[in-house]
Enzyme design. Structure first.
Site, PDB file in Angstrom:
ATOM      1  N   HIS A   1       3.890   0.434   6.294  1.00  0.00           N
ATOM      2  CA  HIS A   1       3.534   0.199   7.467  1.00  0.00           C
ATOM      3  C   HIS A   1       5.216   0.641   7.821  1.00  0.00           C
ATOM      4  O   HIS A   1       6.216   0.981   7.326  1.00  0.00           O
ATOM      5  CB  HIS A   1       3.408  -0.864   7.644  1.00  0.00           C
ATOM      6  CG  HIS A   1       3.694  -1.728   7.304  1.00  0.00           C
ATOM      7  ND1 HIS A   1       3.308  -2.867   7.211  1.00  0.00           N
ATOM      8  CD2 HIS A   1       4.895  -2.106   6.367  1.00  0.00           C
ATOM      9  CE1 HIS A   1       4.116  -4.498   6.625  1.00  0.00           C
ATOM     10  NE2 HIS A   1       5.048  -3.745   5.963  1.00  0.00           N
TER      11      HIS A   1
ATOM     12  N   GLU B   1       0.140 -10.025   1.943  1.00  0.00           N
ATOM     13  CA  GLU B   1       0.968  -8.897   1.992  1.00  0.00           C
ATOM     14  C   GLU B   1       1.781  -9.200   0.705  1.00  0.00           C
ATOM     15  O   GLU B   1       2.353  -8.324   0.267  1.00  0.00           O
ATOM     16  CB  GLU B   1       2.255  -9.103   3.405  1.00  0.00           C
ATOM     17  CG  GLU B   1       3.065  -7.854   3.346  1.00  0.00           C
ATOM     18  CD  GLU B   1       3.891  -7.875   4.078  1.00  0.00           C
ATOM     19  OE1 GLU B   1       4.013  -8.203   5.397  1.00  0.00           O
ATOM     20  OE2 GLU B   1       5.522  -7.926   3.201  1.00  0.00           O
TER      21      GLU B   1
ATOM     22  N   CYS C   1      12.479  -4.088   7.697  1.00  0.00           N
ATOM     23  CA  CYS C   1      10.725  -3.780   7.631  1.00  0.00           C
ATOM     24  C   CYS C   1      10.814  -3.134   8.604  1.00  0.00           C
ATOM     25  O   CYS C   1       9.910  -2.293   9.213  1.00  0.00           O
ATOM     26  CB  CYS C   1      10.273  -5.066   7.838  1.00  0.00           C
ATOM     27  SG  CYS C   1       9.779  -6.006   6.873  1.00  0.00           S
TER      28      CYS C   1
ATOM     29  N   HIS D   1       2.707  -2.129   0.901  1.00  0.00           N
ATOM     30  CA  HIS D   1       2.350  -2.937   0.292  1.00  0.00           C
ATOM     31  C   HIS D   1       1.133  -2.754  -0.091  1.00  0.00           C
ATOM     32  O   HIS D   1      -0.266  -2.224   0.187  1.00  0.00           O
ATOM     33  CB  HIS D   1       2.169  -4.191   0.995  1.00  0.00           C
ATOM     34  CG  HIS D   1       3.301  -4.411   1.598  1.00  0.00           C
ATOM     35  ND1 HIS D   1       4.648  -4.698   1.003  1.00  0.00           N
ATOM     36  CD2 HIS D   1       3.812  -4.528   3.231  1.00  0.00           C
ATOM     37  CE1 HIS D   1       5.364  -5.709   1.721  1.00  0.00           C
ATOM     38  NE2 HIS D   1       5.436  -4.928   2.625  1.00  0.00           N
TER      39      HIS D   1
ATOM     40  N   HIS E   1       7.902   1.310   4.019  1.00  0.00           N
ATOM     41  CA  HIS E   1       7.993   1.036   2.775  1.00  0.00           C
ATOM     42  C   HIS E   1       6.378   0.548   2.782  1.00  0.00           C
ATOM     43  O   HIS E   1       5.745   0.593   3.671  1.00  0.00           O
ATOM     44  CB  HIS E   1       8.667  -0.647   2.573  1.00  0.00           C
ATOM     45  CG  HIS E   1       8.637  -1.557   3.641  1.00  0.00           C
ATOM     46  ND1 HIS E   1       8.253  -1.405   5.016  1.00  0.00           N
ATOM     47  CD2 HIS E   1       7.799  -2.835   3.419  1.00  0.00           C
ATOM     48  CE1 HIS E   1       8.099  -2.408   5.293  1.00  0.00           C
ATOM     49  NE2 HIS E   1       7.510  -3.669   4.388  1.00  0.00           N
TER      50      HIS E   1
ATOM     51  N   ASP F   1      -6.397   1.821   3.931  1.00  0.00           N
ATOM     52  CA  ASP F   1      -6.381   2.223   2.317  1.00  0.00           C
ATOM     53  C   ASP F   1      -5.730   3.552   1.977  1.00  0.00           C
ATOM     54  O   ASP F   1      -6.175   4.214   2.470  1.00  0.00           O
ATOM     55  CB  ASP F   1      -7.528   2.170   1.451  1.00  0.00           C
ATOM     56  CG  ASP F   1      -6.987   1.919  -0.044  1.00  0.00           C
ATOM     57  OD1 ASP F   1      -5.957   1.522  -0.748  1.00  0.00           O
ATOM     58  OD2 ASP F   1      -7.654   2.576  -0.752  1.00  0.00           O
ATOM     59  N   HIS F   2      -4.840   3.460   1.087  1.00  0.00           N
ATOM     60  CA  HIS F   2      -3.838   4.933   1.069  1.00  0.00           C
ATOM     61  C   HIS F   2      -3.699   5.622   2.711  1.00  0.00           C
ATOM     62  O   HIS F   2      -3.977   6.414   2.457  1.00  0.00           O
ATOM     63  CB  HIS F   2      -5.194   5.438   0.105  1.00  0.00           C
ATOM     64  CG  HIS F   2      -4.127   5.810  -0.917  1.00  0.00           C
ATOM     65  ND1 HIS F   2      -5.051   3.894  -1.594  1.00  0.00           N
ATOM     66  CD2 HIS F   2      -4.044   6.307  -1.619  1.00  0.00           C
ATOM     67  CE1 HIS F   2      -4.933   4.176  -2.379  1.00  0.00           C
ATOM     68  NE2 HIS F   2      -3.744   4.983  -3.171  1.00  0.00           N
TER      69      HIS F   2
END
Lengths: 134, 134, 134, 134, 134, 134
Positions: free
Chosen positions: E14, E124, E33, E41, E39, E78-79
């Site tokens: 994100h 996070e 950020c 998580h 980047h 996800d991914h």
């Protein structure tokens, strides 16, 4: 050499009982692990393979393959009572030591030749684990 | 109000089986938890008590007392097969929900009056837990 | 060879202070660990023993014996201030490195001959630890 | 020899994509890691150095120095997209294997001569990690 | 009332970027950020449902159903890169606060009526999380 | 309302000692926590603030501000002996209960008005913690 490790969990019941021991010996050596109907754990299994990194894929081994192998090995243990449901543990006591060796050998048979099974680590609990490397 | 929480672990076997269900229902509802000989977990039990802090000792309750209560409650579960060894779970299914309620009620009976049992949390695994507050 | 590892925790205070250093050196080298009255940690000690698995018991060593040894070794450290209460640490700085070596040697003296003390790992915190193997 | 280990975390995005592979190969080998805009992880990096313990300071290496090195190495990765922001990973796929090797080499260049970089361990997740030792 | 909680993980990229902010504002408010390519998580999502325990099954809700719902909700995250791949996050910044609310609402729509969605917790990282309860 | 939580750690020594108690009372009530030179812990402090999410930034509060507050509050505790170095704990026993209340009040004074300090949780160890909410 680069080493890749993967963790999987399974939940099993087991009982420590050696028929060649007298009842007194079983009680003395195994304590509450000798309780008749068994008890259980969330086992954590870690396998480590070593190999060279493929220059194109950047991988030692494809994780999809690793996960299939670990599932194949742990499915007969997961949500089972090891003494009753796994033939090997009708003959030997399902201690963490013996389960680790069992997993190592099953994984080794399934791994492709290009990688080497370096080690299996099996946690019975956060504060107790066994390493076996063949 | 200040809340003090304490964690203890115990290892048990259990099986999900409801005799009022048909075999097909048991299989459908409980899946691999219905396997005949059971499986097991490292349970993590957390209890939370609320009370006022004693101005001299600085404590809500003495930890020695808390630990004695938790040991008294979990000893009959630890290294046992819940369906066979705990009378309550011959009648009801030893789900995380029911074990949490069982622990709450046993702890409540033993706690001194000055503190209030706010909650019991029971983890069957790192990714599954139940809270019960009476 | 099979390796069994066991974890135990203890809580100690300590201070980094070397009387052969000047005050300026102590401050520069040890930073806030040099603060006069000390600070403390929840230490996590892991010991690993290697040996062969007994074919009858399925064990490298009996866990009851392991736990007695670890308790004997950590009791003089637990809930103590290492600089004041442990003679060894009146002479050497109680760094993680030195405490790990201390624990290794104490455990080695107490272990039965059939097993080998492979390693001691001591965590001062989740993100800092020392391995010592003799 | 005594071994000191230190852990640091960083958060990065990455994408598995090999331009020498066809689209079908990329999809087959990398699966959802091939998704166009990437995904990310909280990476955990552990480095282990070996050396002798200084008899006065009681240390293998000063932790302040270790932390500076780890920060220097991970700052270009932290809160960055590895494929775009780190030149090395425009040429090779930023797999856990390749990132571990990258970190090992960067750390090795910065470590003082008196200690030896024994190993780098990089966790992509709790259940997947790579060890690299040069 | 009994509360059952379940944890699932997903890995996403994100970027914090608000087009209504100037570049200087974006930099000041979002810091690293705001880095252009994002980047990522390993997010940990926990949902808690409350309900009564079925006297026969001993369950608040069947875990199979819970897991299907959580998979349905997290698969699109996800991914993936949240800013690019999830329409909601092209309009609002994908902060932990906003992702938690997104997950709460998606889960609520899928849950059966007999149980109540009490809370969603989204980590996070181990040291940062958000609770949202509607 | 959305709740954001942040975790920070600090390492302190402390001793349980109440001068209004006789030596026998101190020993009975505090046990090994009464040992003369104290012991220590890695404390984990978690704070939870509640507020509304800013529609532009997507945040309840900026994390940079949170971290400054937590550092301001824990710096006088970190790497200190609470009984000697923190005036408040020369008068009251530095139990987990009292340290939690201390942190709550210090944080509350520093938080901006737009958010509400919901709770402070303080872990003395993984298996013991206190919640305080004012």
């Amino acid at each position: 050499m680069t080493y890749l490790s993967r963790r999987i969990t399974f939940s099993s019941a087991h009982r420590y009982f050696q028929k060649k021991f007298s009842e007194a010996e079983n009680k003395k050596i195994f304590g509450k692990c000798y309780n008749e109907h068994g008890h259980g754990h969330n086992y954590v299994l870690e396998m480590t393979v070593g190999g060279s990194v493929d220059p194109l894929s950047g991988m030692v081994i494809n994780l999809v393959e690793v996960d299939q192998i670990l599932k194949t090995v742990t499915d007969p243990l997961d949500h089972h009572h090891l003494n009753f449901d796994v033939p090997e543990f009708s003959k030997i006591v399902p201690t963490t030591e013996n389960i680790a060796k069992y997993c190592f050998e099953k994984i080794k048979d399934l791994l492709p030749r290009e990688v080497n099974l370096e080690k299996v680590r099996l946690y019975e609990a956060e504060d107790l684990w066994v390493d076996y490397n063949g």
